[in-house]
Motif scaffolding. Structure first.
Motif, PDB file in Angstrom:
ATOM      1  N   GLU A 130     -17.646 -80.722  36.514  1.00 22.28           N
ATOM      2  CA  GLU A 130     -17.891 -80.503  37.937  1.00 22.28           C
ATOM      3  C   GLU A 130     -18.437 -81.765  38.613  1.00 22.28           C
ATOM      4  O   GLU A 130     -18.136 -82.041  39.772  1.00 22.28           O
ATOM      5  CB  GLU A 130     -18.867 -79.343  38.136  1.00 22.28           C
ATOM      6  N   ALA A 131     -19.233 -82.542  37.863  1.00 20.86           N
ATOM      7  CA  ALA A 131     -19.804 -83.771  38.419  1.00 20.86           C
ATOM      8  C   ALA A 131     -18.724 -84.828  38.656  1.00 20.86           C
ATOM      9  O   ALA A 131     -18.956 -85.789  39.409  1.00 20.86           O
ATOM     10  CB  ALA A 131     -20.877 -84.311  37.483  1.00 20.86           C
ATOM     11  N   LEU A 132     -17.565 -84.649  38.032  1.00 18.72           N
ATOM     12  CA  LEU A 132     -16.487 -85.633  38.159  1.00 18.72           C
ATOM     13  C   LEU A 132     -15.430 -85.241  39.182  1.00 18.72           C
ATOM     14  O   LEU A 132     -14.565 -86.059  39.523  1.00 18.72           O
ATOM     15  CB  LEU A 132     -15.803 -85.820  36.789  1.00 18.72           C
ATOM     16  N   MET A 133     -15.480 -84.026  39.670  1.00 18.01           N
ATOM     17  CA  MET A 133     -14.398 -83.505  40.484  1.00 18.01           C
ATOM     18  C   MET A 133     -14.186 -84.277  41.789  1.00 18.01           C
ATOM     19  O   MET A 133     -13.047 -84.536  42.191  1.00 18.01           O
ATOM     20  CB  MET A 133     -14.629 -82.023  40.790  1.00 18.01           C
ATOM     21  N   ASP A 134     -15.256 -84.655  42.468  1.00 19.53           N
ATOM     22  CA  ASP A 134     -15.101 -85.349  43.754  1.00 19.53           C
ATOM     23  C   ASP A 134     -14.453 -86.719  43.592  1.00 19.53           C
ATOM     24  O   ASP A 134     -13.925 -87.272  44.561  1.00 19.53           O
ATOM     25  CB  ASP A 134     -16.460 -85.496  44.450  1.00 19.53           C
ATOM     26  N   ASN A 135     -14.504 -87.260  42.390  1.00 17.96           N
ATOM     27  CA  ASN A 135     -13.906 -88.577  42.130  1.00 17.96           C
ATOM     28  C   ASN A 135     -12.635 -88.478  41.298  1.00 17.96           C
ATOM     29  O   ASN A 135     -12.200 -89.474  40.711  1.00 17.96           O
ATOM     30  CB  ASN A 135     -14.917 -89.479  41.408  1.00 17.96           C
ATOM     31  N   ALA A 136     -12.048 -87.299  41.260  1.00 20.16           N
ATOM     32  CA  ALA A 136     -10.811 -87.124  40.499  1.00 20.16           C
ATOM     33  C   ALA A 136      -9.713 -87.994  41.100  1.00 20.16           C
ATOM     34  O   ALA A 136      -9.560 -88.049  42.328  1.00 20.16           O
ATOM     35  CB  ALA A 136     -10.378 -85.659  40.525  1.00 20.16           C
ATOM     36  N   PRO A 137      -8.961 -88.711  40.286  1.00 14.87           N
ATOM     37  CA  PRO A 137      -7.903 -89.592  40.808  1.00 14.87           C
ATOM     38  C   PRO A 137      -6.848 -88.796  41.584  1.00 14.87           C
ATOM     39  O   PRO A 137      -6.373 -87.759  41.108  1.00 14.87           O
ATOM     40  CB  PRO A 137      -7.313 -90.228  39.542  1.00 14.87           C
TER      41      PRO A 137
ATOM     42  N   TRP B  95      -5.113 -75.710  27.675  1.00 19.13           N
ATOM     43  CA  TRP B  95      -5.376 -76.937  28.426  1.00 19.13           C
ATOM     44  C   TRP B  95      -6.730 -77.502  28.021  1.00 19.13           C
ATOM     45  O   TRP B  95      -7.578 -76.793  27.487  1.00 19.13           O
ATOM     46  CB  TRP B  95      -5.365 -76.657  29.934  1.00 19.13           C
ATOM     47  N   ASN B  96      -6.946 -78.794  28.307  1.00 20.35           N
ATOM     48  CA  ASN B  96      -8.275 -79.339  28.048  1.00 20.35           C
ATOM     49  C   ASN B  96      -9.224 -78.917  29.169  1.00 20.35           C
ATOM     50  O   ASN B  96      -8.794 -78.510  30.259  1.00 20.35           O
ATOM     51  CB  ASN B  96      -8.234 -80.869  27.891  1.00 20.35           C
ATOM     52  N   SER B  97     -10.516 -78.999  28.904  1.00 22.39           N
ATOM     53  CA  SER B  97     -11.510 -78.454  29.830  1.00 22.39           C
ATOM     54  C   SER B  97     -11.499 -79.174  31.178  1.00 22.39           C
ATOM     55  O   SER B  97     -11.754 -78.558  32.215  1.00 22.39           O
ATOM     56  CB  SER B  97     -12.905 -78.532  29.209  1.00 22.39           C
ATOM     57  N   TYR B  98     -11.193 -80.466  31.181  1.00 27.49           N
ATOM     58  CA  TYR B  98     -11.149 -81.217  32.445  1.00 27.49           C
ATOM     59  C   TYR B  98     -10.039 -80.677  33.339  1.00 27.49           C
ATOM     60  O   TYR B  98     -10.231 -80.480  34.547  1.00 27.49           O
ATOM     61  CB  TYR B  98     -10.936 -82.705  32.178  1.00 27.49           C
ATOM     62  N   ASP B  99      -8.868 -80.432  32.760  1.00 31.20           N
ATOM     63  CA  ASP B  99      -7.751 -79.910  33.551  1.00 31.20           C
ATOM     64  C   ASP B  99      -8.063 -78.525  34.114  1.00 31.20           C
ATOM     65  O   ASP B  99      -7.667 -78.204  35.239  1.00 31.20           O
ATOM     66  CB  ASP B  99      -6.489 -79.851  32.698  1.00 31.20           C
ATOM     67  N   VAL B 100      -8.765 -77.703  33.343  1.00 36.17           N
ATOM     68  CA  VAL B 100      -9.143 -76.374  33.831  1.00 36.17           C
ATOM     69  C   VAL B 100     -10.078 -76.502  35.029  1.00 36.17           C
ATOM     70  O   VAL B 100      -9.898 -75.831  36.060  1.00 36.17           O
ATOM     71  CB  VAL B 100      -9.815 -75.544  32.715  1.00 36.17           C
ATOM     72  N   SER B 101     -11.076 -77.378  34.910  1.00 35.13           N
ATOM     73  CA  SER B 101     -12.011 -77.580  36.021  1.00 35.13           C
ATOM     74  C   SER B 101     -11.300 -78.170  37.238  1.00 35.13           C
ATOM     75  O   SER B 101     -11.575 -77.780  38.376  1.00 35.13           O
ATOM     76  CB  SER B 101     -13.152 -78.515  35.595  1.00 35.13           C
ATOM     77  N   LEU B 102     -10.384 -79.109  37.001  1.00 32.39           N
ATOM     78  CA  LEU B 102      -9.670 -79.729  38.116  1.00 32.39           C
ATOM     79  C   LEU B 102      -8.740 -78.730  38.800  1.00 32.39           C
ATOM     80  O   LEU B 102      -8.619 -78.732  40.034  1.00 32.39           O
ATOM     81  CB  LEU B 102      -8.873 -80.940  37.624  1.00 32.39           C
TER      82      LEU B 102
END
Length: 216
Positions: free
Chosen positions: A73-80, A103-110
């Motif tokens: 979640e801390a990375l979402m605003d800076n997602a490419p 899916w990997n956890s990052y893709d689920v959050s994104l």
């Protein structure tokens, strides 16, 4: 394994480092190692099938998933902006949330983040419900393995080790669910076939060895 079960697997150890660092920061006990599929029908010992596995105690599965979600979640605003998920339509993104184990956890959050940006908020309660439904679906046995059963009987009858491997796999193989629970992978009917194939294979192998001895 001292109570450690597969949590996630990766193509390389390097790819697993962010997860390992996260778990280390929060003092979650971890075991790692390389593993191949339980059953390789080709018996080719293909190195590309080997995966780097991160194992956790079952009691830590939910905590690890929550830590990953918080970290993501801390990375979402800076997602490419050129991430491939931005090209998915809403139904495709929602399918990721329905089947997060694929899916990997990052893709689920994104996927959840993109849906939120599009005005399709998915609440935490909805996420928990989706996980429970997916877990219930995953407890179902795999579809009937008719082809493997026929091959197993044929191979076992002629004393083939392949038949014994197929029988062992059908009868004993477990799958690990997303919460760390282990359940039998195949239906009782297929497992019964597996046991019979295993016994037939053992009998066929013994008979084959006796015939060789008699010939000599």
């Amino acid at each position: 394994m001292n109570g450690f079960l597969p949590y996630q697997s990766f193509a390389t150890e390097v790819v697993a480092q962010p997860l390992l660092e996260l778990l280390e920061r929060h003092r979650v006990p971890v075991e790692t190692g390389w593993a191949k599929p339980d059953f390789d029908v080709s018996m080719a010992n293909n190195a590309t099938d080997t995966r780097f596995v991160v194992r956790l105690q079952q009691a830590d599965f939910e905590r690890a998933r929550e830590l990953e979600e918080q970290d993501n979640e801390a990375l979402m605003d800076n997602a490419p902006s050129d991430h491939y998920l931005f090209g998915f339509d809403d139904d495709e993104l929602f399918d990721i949330l329905v089947k997060p184990d694929e899916w990997n956890s990052y893709d689920v959050s994104l996927a959840r983040h993109i849906l939120r940006q599009r005005g399709r908020e998915v609440s935490p309660d909805t996420m928990r419900l989706l996980r429970r439904n997916r877990l219930a679906e995953m407890t179902n046995p795999e579809p009937s393995q008719k082809g493997w059963i026929l091959l197993g009987y044929f191979s076992a009858a002629i004393g083939g080790i392949l038949g014994m491997l197929i029988g062992w796999h059908l009868h004993y193989h477990n799958k690990t669910l997303s919460d760390g629970t282990q359940v039998r992978a195949f239906s009782p009917r297929d497992r019964a076939h597996g046991f019979r194939i295993l016994l037939l294979g053992i009998g066929g192998l013994v008979a084959s060895m006796l015939l060789q001895l008699l010939k000599n």
